[in-house]
Design a protein around this motif. Structure first.
Motif, PDB file in Angstrom:
ATOM      1  N   PRO A 271      41.966  16.163  85.947  1.00  0.00           N
ATOM      2  CA  PRO A 271      42.363  14.797  86.259  1.00  0.00           C
ATOM      3  C   PRO A 271      42.569  13.922  85.024  1.00  0.00           C
ATOM      4  N   ARG A 272      41.938  14.255  83.913  1.00  0.00           N
ATOM      5  CA  ARG A 272      42.089  13.437  82.709  1.00  0.00           C
ATOM      6  C   ARG A 272      43.323  13.799  81.895  1.00  0.00           C
ATOM      7  N   ILE A 273      43.760  15.044  81.949  1.00  0.00           N
ATOM      8  CA  ILE A 273      44.864  15.448  81.070  1.00  0.00           C
ATOM      9  C   ILE A 273      46.214  15.495  81.773  1.00  0.00           C
TER      10      ILE A 273
ATOM     11  N   PHE B 149      46.915  21.384  82.879  1.00  0.00           N
ATOM     12  CA  PHE B 149      45.758  22.250  82.680  1.00  0.00           C
ATOM     13  C   PHE B 149      46.203  23.692  82.456  1.00  0.00           C
ATOM     14  N   LEU B 150      47.191  24.144  83.215  1.00  0.00           N
ATOM     15  CA  LEU B 150      47.652  25.524  83.073  1.00  0.00           C
ATOM     16  C   LEU B 150      48.276  25.765  81.706  1.00  0.00           C
ATOM     17  N   LYS B 151      48.981  24.762  81.176  1.00  0.00           N
ATOM     18  CA  LYS B 151      49.535  24.894  79.824  1.00  0.00           C
ATOM     19  C   LYS B 151      48.413  25.021  78.796  1.00  0.00           C
ATOM     20  N   LEU B 152      47.383  24.205  78.953  1.00  0.00           N
ATOM     21  CA  LEU B 152      46.257  24.254  78.023  1.00  0.00           C
ATOM     22  C   LEU B 152      45.490  25.568  78.161  1.00  0.00           C
ATOM     23  N   ALA B 153      45.316  26.030  79.382  1.00  0.00           N
ATOM     24  CA  ALA B 153      44.599  27.290  79.594  1.00  0.00           C
ATOM     25  C   ALA B 153      45.311  28.445  78.900  1.00  0.00           C
TER      26      ALA B 153
END
Length: 390
Positions: A295-297, A303-307
Motif C-alpha cells: 500500500p505504501r509503494i 510490489f511485483l516489480k520490486l520483488a
C-alpha cells in the motif's frame, strides 16, 4: 500534423471482456484499543498512535464482477489519500479491469504534478489492489495462486505484542500467547534513549522464549550510525533473525556499512514510498532483508516489480504490516520469506487468516479473500462514488 488521441472505446478488440462501471471510495478510521508507542514516541518525534486511517476501494464491472483494495496511513495522511483518489478514480470508468499495468500508469499521469511516491501512489495503491483482487476473483483463484505461489503457507512473526509502551512482563506474556497461537517468531521494539534498557528487555525475552525461537528487533530509525554500530555489536549474542530500521530509512550508505560489519542481518524498507527508493537500498547492498509495503509503494503492480529486483539480488523478503495483502505476495516470492502478524485489522474483515506450526496459511478464498464488516462501515468517515453500478 497533430493527431487527436484515440478514444478508449476505439482501442477495444475482442480480447476486452469487461469494463469498470462503478467505484466507491471509503475513508475509514480504525481506533486502537491502546495508544501505541515505539522509539519515535520516546524520542519526541511523534505522538502515540491512537488510530489507523484506511482508504478502501470497491470496484464493480459491467458484468457485476467486484474487487476490493485498501491503503492506509498511521497518524496523518489518510484524508490526503482519500482526496487524491477522489480526483483520479474516474479515469478508470469504462476501462478494461484486466489491463492493470496500463491503468496504473494512467493513474500516475492523471496526478503527475504530485509525483510518483508518497500520498499520490498510496492513493493509487488502493485502486491497484482492488483490480488485482478482481482479477483473481474472475479467475476463481486466491491471489497467491494467480501470481504463482511457491508455497501455500508463509513463516510469520508477531510484532504487536512488543511495543515500547508495553511493560516487559506483559511483553513476555504476549510472546507466550503468540507462540501458543502458532506464530513462528517474535519481534520486539528497541530504541530506548538508554540502550542498556533495550538490552535488559531483549535478554528477558530471549531467556523467556529460548534460543530456538526466531527473534527480531526493530529500532524504528532512532539510532545514529555510531549508536547503531554499538547496539548491533551488543546484540550479536542474541542470534537475531534481523535488526530492523537501525538508521534513518533513507540512509542507504549507513545501512550498507552496518550490514557489512555485522553478522546479524539488517532489515529495512517499510517507510519507503516507491520502487525507486527501494532500489537505492538494493544498489548500495544496504539490506539483507527488504521490507516493502504494497500500500505504501503503489500497490501490487509496483510490489511485483520490486520483488523481481529483490530476487535478482538474492534478498530475503519480509513485507511490512497488512498481512491480508502481503501473505499472498510473500507466498509468490521464490526465496523463503516472512510475513508480519498484526491482529489490528481483524475488526475490518469478516474472515480470519489461520496460523499453524509457525506459518500463516494462504486462504482458499478467491482474490484477497476478504470482505468488509458492518463495523468497518460504521467507522467510515467519508465516501465518494463514480460511475454507476451494473
Amino acid at each position: 500534423m497533430k493527431h487527436a488521441a484515440t478514444p478508449v472505446a476505439d482501442l477495444r478488440g475482442e480480447a476486452t471482456l469487461d469494463s469498470i462501471a462503478w467505484i466507491k471510495l471509503s475513508s475509514v478510521a480504525l481506533p486502537l484499543a491502546t495508544p501505541i508507542s515505539d522509539a519515535k514516541v520516546l524520542t519526541g518525534r511523534q505522538k502515540p498512535m491512537t488510530e489507523v486511517a484506511f482508504l478502501f476501494v470497491e470496484i464493480e464491472t459491467a458484468q457485476g464482477r467486484t474487487g476490493i483494495g485498501f491503503s492506509y496511513s498511521k497518524r496523518a495522511g489518510g484524508p490526503a489519500q482519500f482526496a487524491h483518489a477522489k480526483e483520479i478514480a474516474d479515469n478508470l470508468i469504462g476501462e478494461d479491469p484486466s489491463d492493470i499495468g496500463r491503468l496504473w500508469t494512467k493513474l500516475v499521469w492523471a496526478g503527475a504534478s504530485v509525483g510518483r511516491s508518497g500520498v499520490a501512489t498510496q492513493a493509487i495503491a488502493a485502486l491497484d489492489i482492488a483490480l488485482w483482487d478482481l482479477k483473481a476473483k474472475r479467475a476463481g483463484l486466491p491471489l497467491a495462486k494467480l501470481l504463482g505461489a511457491h508455497r501455500d503457507s508463509v513463516r510469520c512473526y508477531n510484532t504487536s505484542g512488543g511495543f515500547l509502551h508495553t511493560p516487559t512482563e506483559q511483553v513476555l506474556d504476549n510472546a507466550t500467547a503468540s507462540l501458543a497461537h502458532g506464530i513462528g517468531g517474535i519481534k520486539i521494539k528497541v530504541g530506548h534513549p538508554d540502550g542498556k534498557q533495550d538490552l535488559r528487555r531483549l535478554t528477558a525475552v530471549r531467556e523467556h522464549i529460548g534460543d530456538d525461537v526466531p527473534l527480531m528487533v526493530d529500532a524504528n530509525q532512532q539510532w545514529d550510525r555510531p549508536t547503531a554500530q554499538r547496539m548491533g555489536r551488543a546484540m550479536e549474542e542474541f542470534g537475531l533473525v534481523w535488526i530492523e530500521e537501525p538508521l534513518d530509512a533513507y540512509d542507504a550508505q549507513g545501512h550498507a556499512a552496518l550490514a557489512a560489519s555485522l553478522d546479524t542481518p539488517i532489515a529495512t524498507g517499510e517507510m519507503l514510498a516507491s520502487v525507486a527508493e527501494h532500489y537505492e537500498l538494493i544498489r548500495h547492498n544496504a539490506a539483507d532483508v527488504i521490507q516493502p509495503d504494497a500500500p505504501r509503494i503503489g500497490g501490487i503492480t509496483q510490489f511485483l516489480k520490486l520483488a523481481a529486483l529483490a530476487e535478482h539480488h538474492h534478498l530475503q523478503l519480509a513485507p511490512h504490516f497488512a498481512m491480508e495483502i502481503h501473505l499472498h505476495l510473500a507466498a509468490a516470492y521464490p526465496i523463503e520469506p516472512w510475513v508480519e502478524h498484526f491482529d489490528w485489522l481483524e475488526p475490518l474483515f469478516e474472515e480470519r487468516l489461520t496460523i499453524s506450526d509457525g506459518r500463516m496459511n494462504v486462504p482458499a478464498r478467491p482474490g484477497l479473500g476478504v470482505t468488509l464488516t458492518d463495523q468497518a462501515r460504521a467507522w467510515t468517515q467519508a465516501t465518494h462514488e463514480v460511475g454507476k453500478r451494473a
